[in-house]
Design an enzyme around this catalytic site. Structure first.
Site: not given
Ligand code: 3PG
Ligand code: MG
Length: 400
Positions: A358, A201, A38, A381
């Site tokens: 992820g 899932k 990142r 996310g």
């Molecule tokens: C992540 O790592 O997915 C982003 O930095 C967002 O983090 P958060 O889910 O704590 O908002």
């Molecule tokens: Mg997250």
């Protein structure tokens, strides 16, 4: 799509204080950053800003300190990694975000071309609340705002959304590249489009699957979630990981796909083991005759061949989630073979491939093809919400 967003070209940042929203929420172990991807992605933006004598003031959250100052979540820990990645000295400015006068002085005193990191934005509850007072305080530290944090763009927080309305704002080079790649993946893709979706899932991916079946020509389902579909079709799945209570949901997704003329490709064979561990004894079964005492840990070679056939037809592949228990050898084989095939077709110029979310990046890195896809998103996310077809507040706020 990018023309609809403000980019660095639309912004006058030379000699200015630039608040650069990055996602410095990187993995750390024993006081060191363990994956700097990142950080590496924002280096081009930092260089471009420094080149034009801007003062670069980095803003980010780090972990989830829940609106309180907590030294365990101090962003100071990532400063050396930013200096390494940019080859530029990097300063740190502590603040609890209730009073930013000291931070403002530190920024004023820094020479042009400086790179500075402000303390974790989530040390103040106003960050997650998108509180206008905190937004104003943050805005007082900069002249313009640049957002390079696609992976935090699903949050409507002060530093990801509010600030874009308080200052002249634009997407940074990393955000721009990401939006262009995502546009090529699902926004206005070259057809046919094939989506590869795996992971454990169905429950975490219902919205995503329902959106995809209306957009793509074929949907390949693998990983633990495929078991729920196989169960919904009336086959025994033994002791495999599954969400049997979601059989109706799985059926609804299949019906919706059918109506939308989206072909759903489920595994036809599977590697079955009797223990969830690396190198567990295993056997290949057809999905219509799985062992009642066994559990599916990977897709089989027949499934891999079918998937390759679907990928041969594709001009665009969008990928989220592994095909099996890829962290346990040899149950990584299905994921690795499919990933390498997508990489091969991408390199041959046959398709555009976009992956993210992820486990996906870890799975592609494990297959040795992370750099061979057209674009790999570091977002978790945010990538999922994008695949669900949702508008991301941090992106919307950058629209021209
Ligand atoms: C992540 O790592 O997915 C982003 O930095 C967002 O983090 P958060 O889910 O704590 O908002
Ligand atoms: Mg997250």
């Amino acid at each position: 799509m990018t023309s609809a967003f403000k980019t660095l070209k639309d912004l006058d940042f030379g000699g200015k204080r630039v608040l650069l929203r990055a996602d410095l929420n990187v993995p750390v172990a024993d006081g060191k950053v363990t994956d700097a991807t990142r950080i590496e992605r924002i280096v081009p933006t930092i260089r471009e800003l420094v080149k034009h004598d801007a003062k670069v003031v980095l803003l980010s959250h780090f972990g989830r300190p829940k609106g309180k100052v907590d030294p365990e979540f101090s962003l100071e820990i990532v400063v050396p990694a930013i200096a390494d990645a940019t080859g530029h000295p990097v300063g740190f400015i502590a603040t609890d975000w209730t009073d930013v006068a000291k931070a403002a002085r530190a920024i004023d005193q820094a020479p042009v071309g400086s790179v500075l990191v402000l303390e974790n934005t989530r040390f103040h509850p106003g960050e997650e609340a998108n509180d206008p007072e905190l937004v104003a305080r943050m805005a007082s530290l900069g002249d313009v705002y640049v957002n390079d944090a696609f992976s935090a763009a699903h949050r409507a927080h002060a530093s990801t959304e509010g600030l874009a309305h308080a200052l002249p704002a634009a997407a940074g080079l990393a955000m721009q590249a990401e939006l262009e790649a995502l546009e090529a993946g699902l926004g206005a893709p070259r057809k046919p489009v094939v989506a590869v979706v795996g992971g454990a899932k169905v429950s975490s991916k219902i919205d995503l699957l329902e959106n995809l079946v209306t957009k793509v020509d074929a949907l390949i389902i693998g990983g633990g979630m495929a078991n729920t579909f196989i169960h919904a079709l009336g086959y025994g799945i033994g002791k495999s990981l599954a969400e049997k209570d979601l059989a109706d949901t799985a059926q609804r997704i299949l019906d919706k796909a059918d109506k939308a003329s989206c072909a759903v490709i489920l595994p036809i064979d599977a590697q079955v083991a009797w223990h969830f561990e690396a190198n567990a004894p295993h056997r290949l079964y057809g999905v219509d005759s799985l062992d009642p005492d066994g559990m599916v840990l990977d897709i089989g070679p027949g499934s891999v061949e079918r998937i390759k056939g679907a990928i041969d037809e594709a001009q665009t592949v969008v990928w989220n989630g592994p095909m099996g228990a890829f962290e346990l050898a040899p149950f990584d084989r299905g994921t690795v073979e499919v990933a390498r095939y997508v990489a091969e077709r991408t390199k041959a110029g046959k398709l555009v491939s976009v992956a993210g979310g992820g486990d996906t990046v870890a799975a592609l890195a494990h297959a040795g093809v992370k750099d061979a896809f057209t674009y790999v998103s570091t977002a978790g996310g945010a990538f999922l919400e994008w695949m669900e077809g949702k508008a991301l507040p941090g992106v919307e706020a950058l629209r021209a």
